[in-house]
Design a protein around this motif. Structure first.
Motif, PDB file in Angstrom:
ATOM      1  N   VAL A 146      -3.174   5.886   5.109  1.00 12.90           N
ATOM      2  CA  VAL A 146      -2.622   4.788   4.292  1.00 12.90           C
ATOM      3  C   VAL A 146      -3.868   4.806   3.082  1.00 12.90           C
ATOM      4  O   VAL A 146      -5.039   4.721   3.187  1.00 12.90           O
ATOM      5  CB  VAL A 146      -2.912   3.301   4.879  1.00 12.90           C
ATOM      6  N   LEU A 147      -2.958   4.766   1.718  1.00 12.63           N
ATOM      7  CA  LEU A 147      -3.773   4.744   0.564  1.00 12.63           C
ATOM      8  C   LEU A 147      -3.900   3.608  -0.125  1.00 12.63           C
ATOM      9  O   LEU A 147      -2.611   3.050  -0.189  1.00 12.63           O
ATOM     10  CB  LEU A 147      -3.393   5.791  -0.457  1.00 12.63           C
ATOM     11  N   GLY A 148      -4.766   2.750  -0.238  1.00 11.53           N
ATOM     12  CA  GLY A 148      -4.930   1.337  -0.768  1.00 11.53           C
ATOM     13  C   GLY A 148      -5.317   0.399   0.175  1.00 11.53           C
ATOM     14  O   GLY A 148      -4.985   0.479   1.581  1.00 11.53           O
ATOM     15  N   GLY A 149      -6.116  -0.494   0.042  1.00 12.28           N
ATOM     16  CA  GLY A 149      -6.771  -1.571   0.765  1.00 12.28           C
ATOM     17  C   GLY A 149      -7.960  -1.251   1.744  1.00 12.28           C
ATOM     18  O   GLY A 149      -8.288  -1.843   2.681  1.00 12.28           O
ATOM     19  N   SER A 150      -8.570  -0.230   1.366  1.00  5.93           N
ATOM     20  CA  SER A 150     -10.142   0.221   1.923  1.00  5.93           C
ATOM     21  C   SER A 150     -10.766   0.889   0.858  1.00  5.93           C
ATOM     22  O   SER A 150     -10.212   1.462  -0.082  1.00  5.93           O
ATOM     23  CB  SER A 150      -9.547   1.134   2.922  1.00  5.93           C
ATOM     24  N   SER A 151     -12.154   0.838   1.275  1.00  9.35           N
ATOM     25  CA  SER A 151     -13.142   1.512   0.343  1.00  9.35           C
ATOM     26  C   SER A 151     -13.115   2.835   0.505  1.00  9.35           C
ATOM     27  O   SER A 151     -13.367   3.606  -0.545  1.00  9.35           O
ATOM     28  CB  SER A 151     -14.262   0.990   0.694  1.00  9.35           C
ATOM     29  N   GLU A 152     -12.582   3.340   1.635  1.00  8.04           N
ATOM     30  CA  GLU A 152     -12.358   4.937   1.785  1.00  8.04           C
ATOM     31  C   GLU A 152     -11.376   5.493   1.068  1.00  8.04           C
ATOM     32  O   GLU A 152     -11.484   6.538   0.502  1.00  8.04           O
ATOM     33  CB  GLU A 152     -12.249   5.215   3.278  1.00  8.04           C
ATOM     34  N   TYR A 153     -10.236   4.748   0.955  1.00 12.26           N
ATOM     35  CA  TYR A 153      -8.887   5.275   0.349  1.00 12.26           C
ATOM     36  C   TYR A 153      -8.357   4.242  -0.699  1.00 12.26           C
ATOM     37  O   TYR A 153      -7.457   3.730  -0.335  1.00 12.26           O
ATOM     38  CB  TYR A 153      -7.873   5.802   1.350  1.00 12.26           C
ATOM     39  N   PRO A 154      -9.233   3.959  -1.686  1.00 14.00           N
ATOM     40  CA  PRO A 154      -8.373   2.990  -2.465  1.00 14.00           C
ATOM     41  C   PRO A 154      -7.247   3.434  -3.433  1.00 14.00           C
ATOM     42  O   PRO A 154      -7.304   4.961  -3.546  1.00 14.00           O
ATOM     43  CB  PRO A 154      -9.724   2.747  -3.267  1.00 14.00           C
ATOM     44  N   TYR A 155      -6.482   2.708  -3.943  1.00 13.83           N
ATOM     45  CA  TYR A 155      -5.260   3.455  -4.641  1.00 13.83           C
ATOM     46  C   TYR A 155      -4.619   2.139  -5.500  1.00 13.83           C
ATOM     47  O   TYR A 155      -4.442   1.071  -4.976  1.00 13.83           O
ATOM     48  CB  TYR A 155      -4.326   3.909  -3.556  1.00 13.83           C
ATOM     49  N   PRO A 156      -3.943   2.229  -6.400  1.00 21.56           N
ATOM     50  CA  PRO A 156      -3.039   1.311  -6.896  1.00 21.56           C
ATOM     51  C   PRO A 156      -1.815   1.056  -6.098  1.00 21.56           C
ATOM     52  O   PRO A 156      -1.441   1.906  -5.017  1.00 21.56           O
ATOM     53  CB  PRO A 156      -2.578   2.202  -8.396  1.00 21.56           C
ATOM     54  N   TYR A 189      -9.560   8.345  -7.495  1.00 16.84           N
ATOM     55  CA  TYR A 189      -9.260   6.934  -8.280  1.00 16.84           C
ATOM     56  C   TYR A 189     -10.495   6.153  -8.117  1.00 16.84           C
ATOM     57  O   TYR A 189     -10.433   5.141  -8.812  1.00 16.84           O
ATOM     58  CB  TYR A 189      -7.966   6.319  -7.333  1.00 16.84           C
ATOM     59  N   LYS A 190     -11.267   6.384  -7.189  1.00 15.07           N
ATOM     60  CA  LYS A 190     -12.619   5.514  -7.123  1.00 15.07           C
ATOM     61  C   LYS A 190     -13.242   5.688  -8.391  1.00 15.07           C
ATOM     62  O   LYS A 190     -13.894   4.568  -8.829  1.00 15.07           O
ATOM     63  CB  LYS A 190     -13.482   6.211  -6.091  1.00 15.07           C
ATOM     64  N   ASP A 191     -13.170   6.605  -9.224  1.00 13.77           N
ATOM     65  CA  ASP A 191     -13.677   6.786 -10.579  1.00 13.77           C
ATOM     66  C   ASP A 191     -12.839   6.098 -11.606  1.00 13.77           C
ATOM     67  O   ASP A 191     -13.104   6.160 -12.930  1.00 13.77           O
ATOM     68  CB  ASP A 191     -14.352   8.219 -10.919  1.00 13.77           C
ATOM     69  N   TYR A 236       0.763  -1.280  -0.096  1.00 18.22           N
ATOM     70  CA  TYR A 236       0.020   0.058   0.130  1.00 18.22           C
ATOM     71  C   TYR A 236       0.765   1.369   0.097  1.00 18.22           C
ATOM     72  O   TYR A 236       2.044   1.253   0.290  1.00 18.22           O
ATOM     73  CB  TYR A 236      -0.899  -0.002   1.250  1.00 18.22           C
ATOM     74  N   TYR A 237       0.159   2.316  -0.245  1.00 22.08           N
ATOM     75  CA  TYR A 237       0.833   3.789  -0.080  1.00 22.08           C
ATOM     76  C   TYR A 237       0.701   4.047   1.256  1.00 22.08           C
ATOM     77  O   TYR A 237      -0.187   5.044   1.959  1.00 22.08           O
ATOM     78  CB  TYR A 237       0.366   4.647  -1.026  1.00 22.08           C
ATOM     79  N   ASN A 238       1.536   3.391   1.980  1.00 22.74           N
ATOM     80  CA  ASN A 238       1.852   3.548   3.661  1.00 22.74           C
ATOM     81  C   ASN A 238       3.030   4.240   3.985  1.00 22.74           C
ATOM     82  O   ASN A 238       3.161   4.054   5.264  1.00 22.74           O
ATOM     83  CB  ASN A 238       1.501   2.215   4.234  1.00 22.74           C
TER      84      ASN A 238
END
Length: 870
Positions: free
Chosen positions: A229-239, A603-605, A212-214
Motif C-alpha cells: 500500500v502506497l500512502g499512509g506510512s513513513s515507509e511508503y509515503p505517497y500522494p 516521493y520522500k524527497d 491510498y494507492y492500495n
C-alpha cells in the motif's frame, strides 16, 4: 406526427405565443447521452416517452436577493425559488448521431418580480438517462440584462440524487461576499461534493474523496501480483488518489479489490472528471485495452514465431519501414472483432496487408545513426524528454547521500585520471569553480533497489555521468560510472567501474553500451518520477481538494479548474492497466514489480515549493539568482532549451496569476479571512498530501505572495511541466535503441565469450543487451498512444467558454496572457532557426518544441495542454 402530439399536449401555436409574454427567454445547450454512448441508443426513445407522459426537464430560477419564506438551512434562509419552466421541443429536436454535437433548447421562465435577478437555478431531470449540461443563457432579465450560467456537468435522473442539482451564474464571489440567499446553496453543494466517506461510489455520485494507492496489487490472484500500500506510512509515503469505495480483497484487508481488466476501464471518478470527448475517450479506452488484451498476446505470438531479438539495427527499423506480419490465428481475429473498424485505423498501426507498422520517430527520420553520437547523447539531457535531472557538479569526486551505516561508502570512483585530459586545458578545480562540469546522477535513487531489481530478469546498474560544458555551449561526456551493490552485502558499499568516451574498436563498442545502461536508468526514472510521480500523482490531490473545499463561484476555483481537466480519469485508467501489478509499465521499464514502490521512496524527497521552475533550476545548480537577468536568474548553460523556454512560460503564468489574484485579494488580510481558501489549503496538506503534512516547507497561505506562488506552481506542473516530459516520448523514445527501458545482461568482461562476440558483432550484442522485441513493441505502442494530442484538447491560454467570469479585469488579464504565449511561440521558432543555439536542434535535427504552447491534434511533439490529461 410528433408535432401533432406536442400541440395536443401543450396547446395550439397561438396560445403558446400568447403565453410567452412576460417571460424571460432562455437557451439551454446540452449534449444528449445517446450522442456520446452508442451502447444506450434506447435512451433517445425512452426520453421521448417520458416527455409524452409529463416527465420533463424542469428548471427553477433562484433569487440572488429574496429569501424563501419559512425555509431555513442551518439558521440561514435560502434564496427564493421561482416557478418551474421546462425544456421545449425535446421530442422534436433530433440530436445528431455524428458525435460530438451540442443541442440547443429554448426555455421560458415566468417573470416574477419577487425573484428579481437570479443567482442560481435548480434543474430536475425526469428522463430515463443523463445528459451533459453545458450552459444556460437568459437573454434579458428585466433591469439587469443577459445572465450566463456555465455548467459543464452531467445531470442524471432526479431519483439518483438526494438533493437538487444547483448551478450558479458565472459571477465570482469570495465566501464572505456571497449574497446571503446563495450562501446555503453554496455550502450545501460543497458538502455533497465532499461526501460522507462511506460506501461504494456510483457513476452518478459526485463525491471527491481521498484514498491510498492500495489498489495496485491483486493478491487474490497470487502473491506475485501483491503490491504494498502506497500512502499512509513513513515507509511508503505517497500522494492520495480518488476514493472509489470498492471492498477490500479477500487475501489482504488493507488492499482494495480491483475491477477485472477484461471487464472494464470504467473505474469510478466523478462523472464530470471523465474524458469529455468521444474520440479521446474511445481512443484511450479502446487503445489501452487493445494493447493489454489483444496486442500483448499477439506480440508474444509474433516474437515467438520470428525470434524475440532484433539481430541488427536494420531489423529494428522494419517495424517503421517494412512492417511486421502479424501471425494468423484466433488471437489476431480477436483484435479486429473487438475494436470498431473506424477506431482500428487510429489505434493499431496495421495496414491493408496485415502489416504492423509504427510511425517513424523523429529521432531517426533524417539520420538513422545520429542518435548514437556523443553530442546527441548529451544534448537530450538539456532538450530531450527528460531534461529535468541534470545538475551542476559542485564537488569532486561526486559523493552519495545514502546512509553509510546501511550502504557503506558510495562515493564515486571516478578519478582525476579519468577526466583531466578532457577539460579543455582546465584543472578539475578550475572547471568546477567555473561551472563547467555537470552530472546526470542516477546512483542514489537506484542503489537501494538494485539488488532486488537484478534478482529478476533485469541486469542493470546505478549510474553517474559526468559532462563538460564546452565553449560553444554544447556538452561532451567525460565519464560514465556503472555501479552494483557489493556481493558481500550492502554495508560494504558499491562495486563500480568507470568508462570513458571512445569511438573505435572494442573500446568504442564498450562506450556505446555504457551510454545505453545510463539511458536505461534515465528512461525508467523519467517514466516513474519525472512523468508519473511529479506530474500525474502529485496533482491529483489538488484536483480533489479544490472540488471539496472551493465553490465553483470561488475565484481560485475558476483559476485552477481548467488545469485539472481529465486528470483523475487518466490516473484511474493508469491504476487499472498501466501502473498496477503486472501492468504495462512493469512490463516495459527496468524496475519491474518494484516500479511504484521505488517512486514512493523518491516521493520522500518531494518538496512543493521546489516544483517552481526557478527554484528547481537553482537547486540543481543550473542557474544562479541574478536581479539583472530576465526572470531574476542567470542560466549557467545559456543554451538549455527546456530552461530557456520554460522560464518564459513560467513568467507568463506567474504574471497572469498575479494579475488575477490581486484583483480579488486586495490585501493579505483578505487571504487570511477567506474561509474556503484556508479549508482548501488545510485539506490539501493534511489529507491530499497527508504524508507530508508536518513538513515545515508548506506555505502557510497567509499572504497574497504565498497564494500567487502556490497557484503558479500548480498550473506550471499540471500544464507545462507535464507537456515537457510527456509529448516527446514517441519522438525520442519511439525508437527504442535511443531510449531503451530495460537492460538484460551486464557489461561483457574482457576474456568472456560475450566480450569476444562484442569484438565481432557489436550491434548484435548491443541489441541483445537492451529491450527485447516483445517489450519494444509493447512499449512503443504505449508511448505512441500517450504522446498524442486529442482533437478536443484545450491549450494553455485558452478556455472552453469566453463567459467563464463576468469580471472584466480578469478577462483582460487572461487575454494578455494568451497574447504573451503567442509571442513566446514566435520566439521559440526564431531560436530554433538560429544556428547559434546548437542544443535546440542537434545532430538528429529535431527542433525543441515541447514547450511550444499550441499544437494540432495527433503526434506533434509540441503543445502545452491546460491539464495533465494523458
Amino acid at each position: 406526427m410528433l408535432q401533432g402530439i406536442v400541440e395536443s399536449l401543450t396547446g395550439k401555436k397561438e396560445d403558446i405565443e400568447e403565453g410567452h409574454r412576460n417571460k424571460i427567454k432562455g437557451k439551454v445547450v446540452l449534449m444528449k447521452k445517446n450522442v456520446l454512448d452508442f451502447n444506450d441508443l434506447s435512451a433517445s426513445v425512452l426520453d421521448r416517452v417520458h416527455e409524452l407522459v409529463g416527465q420533463k426537464v424542469s428548471l427553477h430560477l433562484v433569487s440572488i436577493y429574496k429569501f424563501e419564506n419559512n425555509i431555513a438551512e442551518n439558521n440561514k434562509l435560502k434564496g427564493k425559488v421561482g416557478k418551474a419552466a421546462y425544456l421545449e421541443k425535446w421530442i422534436t429536436t433530433i440530436a445528431s448521431l455524428t458525435p460530438p454535437e451540442d443541442t440547443s433548447y429554448n426555455v421560458n421562465f415566468d417573470w416574477e418580480e419577487e425573484i428579481g435577478v437570479p443567482g442560481a437555478f435548480i434543474i430536475k431531470n425526469y428522463h430515463h438517462s443523463e445528459f451533459y449540461l453545458k450552459t444556460l443563457t437568459l437573454e434579458n432579465v428585466p433591469g439587469h440584462g443577459p445572465v450566463h450560467f456555465i455548467c459543464n456537468s452531467w445531470v442524471y435522473p432526479a431519483d439518483k440524487y438526494k438533493t437538487d442539482r444547483v448551478f450558479f451564474t458565472n459571477k465570482t464571489y469570495l465566501p464572505n461576499e456571497t449574497p446571503a440567499p446563495l450562501i446555503p446553496y453554496r455550502e450545501e453543494e460543497l458538502m455533497i461534493l465532499r461526501g460522507d466517506g462511506n460506501g461504494l461510489l456510483q457513476e452518478w455520485d459526485r463525491v471527491y474523496d481521498y484514498a491510498y494507492y492500495n489498489d495496485l496489487g491483486d493478491p487474490d490472484n497470487g502473491q506475485d501480483l501483491a503490491r504494498p500500500v502506497l500512502g499512509g506510512s513513513s515507509e511508503y509515503p505517497y500522494p492520495r488518489r480518488g476514493r472509489t469505495g470498492r471492498p477490500p480483497t479477500k487475501t489482504d484487508p488493507n488492499s482494495e479489490s480491483r475491477i477485472p481488466v477484461l471487464m472494464s476501464l470504467n473505474i469510478y471518478v466523478p462523472r464530470d472528471e471523465r474524458f469529455g470527448h468521444l474520440k479521446l475517450s474511445d481512443f484511450l479506452g479502446y487503445g489501452l485495452k487493445s494493447i493489454f488484451q489483444f496486442l500483448l498476446p499477439e506480440f508474444k505470438d509474433l516474437c515467438d514465431s520470428i525470434s524475440n531479438e532484433f539481430d541488427s539495427f536494420e531489423d529494428a527499423l522494419e517495424i517503421y519501414e517494412g512492417g511486421l506480419k502479424l501471425p494468423d490465428g484466433p488471437l489476431l481475429k480477436s483484435v479486429y472483432d473487438n475494436i470498431p473498424l473506424e477506431l482500428l485505423k487510429d489505434l493499431l498501426p496495421v495496414d491493408g496487408e496485415g502489416l504492423f507498422k509504427f510511425p517513424m520517430p523523429n529521432v531517426i527520420q533524417e539520420d538513422k545513426s545520429a542518435w548514437r553520437t556523443d553530442e546527441e547523447f548529451t544534448r537530450e539531457m538539456l532538450a530531450g524528454v527528460n531534461p529535468v535531472i541534470i545538475s551542476r557538479l559542485q564537488e569532486f569526486p561526486p559523493r552519495s547521500n545514502l546512509d553509510p551505516k546501511v550502504y557503506g561508502d558510495q562515493t564515486s570512483t571516478i578519478t582525476s585520471n579519468h577526466i583531466k585530459n578532457r577539460l579543455d586545458g582546465l584543472t578539475i578545480d578550475e572547471a568546477i569553480k567555473n561551472n563547467r562540469i555537470f552530472i546526470l546522477n542516477h546512483h542514489d535513487s537506484l542503489m537501494p533497489y538494485l539488488r532486488r531489481i537484478n534478482a529478476t530478469t533485469t541486469k542493470t546498474y546505478a549510474s553517474r555521468t559526468l559532462l563538460f560544458l564546452q565553449n560553444d555551449g554544447r556538452l561532451k561526456p567525460l565519464a560514465i560510472e556503472l555501479s552494483l551493490p557489493h556481493p558481500d552485502g550492502d554495508q560494504f558499499g558499491a562495486v563500480s567501474k568507470v568508462y570513458t568516451p571512445a569511438e573505435d574498436g572494442i573500446e568504442g563498442s564498450v562506450w556505446q553500451l555504457a551510454k545505453a545502461y545510463m539511458v536505461v536508468n534515465d528512461a525508467g526514472i523519467h517514466q516513474l518520477i519525472s512523468h508519473w510521480l511529479n506530474t500525474h500523482a502529485v496533482i491529483e490531490p489538488f484536483v480533489i481538494a479544490t472540488n471539496r473545499q472551493l465553490s465553483v463561484m470561488h475565484p481560485i476555483y475558476k483559476l485552477l479548474h481548467p488545469h485539472f481537466r481529465e486528470t483523475m480519469n487518466i490516473n484511474a485508467v493508469a491504476r487499472q492497466i498501466l501502473i498496477n501489478g503486472g501492468g504495462l509499465l512493469e512490463a516495459t521499464v527496468f524496475p519491474g514489480k518494484y516500479s511504484l514502490e521505488l517512486s514512493s521512496v523518491i516521493y520522500k524527497d518531494w518538496v512543493f515549493p521546489d516544483q517552481a521552475l526557478p527554484v528547481d533550476l537553482v537547486k540543481r545548480g543550473m542557474a544562479v539568482e541574478d536581479s539583472n537577468s530576465p526572470h531574476g536568474l542567470r542560466l549557467l548553460i545559456e543554451d538549455y532549451p527546456y530552461a530557456v523556454d520554460g522560464l518564459e512560460i513560467w513568467s507568463a503564468i506567474k504574471t497572469w496569476v498575479k494579475d488575477y489574484c490581486n484583483f480579488y485579494y486586495t490585501s493579505d488580510e483578505k487571504v487570511q479571512a477567506d474561509t474556503e481558501l484556508q479549508s482548501w489549503w488545510k485539506d490539501l496538506r493534511e489529507k491530499g498530501h497527508g504524508d507530508k503534512k508536518s513538513e515545515p516547507w508548506w506555505p502557510q497561505m497567509q499572504t497574497r505572495k504565498e497564494l500567487i506562488d502556490s497557484c503558479t506552481i500548480i498550473i506550471w506542473v499540471a500544464s507545462a511541466l507535464h507537456a515537457a516530459v510527456n509529448f516527446g516520448q514517441y519522438p525520442y523514445g519511439g525508437y527504442m535503441p535511443n531510449r531503451p527501458t530495460v537492460s538484460r545482461q551486464f557489461m561483457p568482461e574482457p576474456g568472456s565469450s560475450e566480450y569476444d562476440e562484442l569484438k565481432i558483432n557489436p550491434d548484435k550484442v548491443f541489441l541483445r543487451t537492451i529491450t527485447a522485441r516483445l517489450q519494444t513493441l509493447i512499449g512503443i505502442a504505449l508511448i505512441e498512444l500517450l504522446s498524442r494530442h486529442s482533437s478536443d484538447e484545450i491549450y494553455l491560454g485558452k478556455r472552453d467558454t469566453p463567459e467563464w467570469t463576468t469580471d472584466v479585469q480578469p478577462l483582460e488579464a487572461f487575454d494578455k496572457f494568451g497574447k504573451k504565449l503567442g509571442e513566446i511561440e514566435e520566439r521559440i521558432v526564431e531560436m530554433n532557426n538560429d544556428e547559434k543555439w546548437k542544443n535546440r536542434v542537434g545532430p538528429v535535427n529535431i527542433p525543441y518544441t515541447l514547450l511550444y504552447p499550441t499544437s494540432e491534434a495527433g503526434l506533434t511533439g509540441k503543445g502545452i495542454p491546460n491539464s495533465t490529461s494523458i
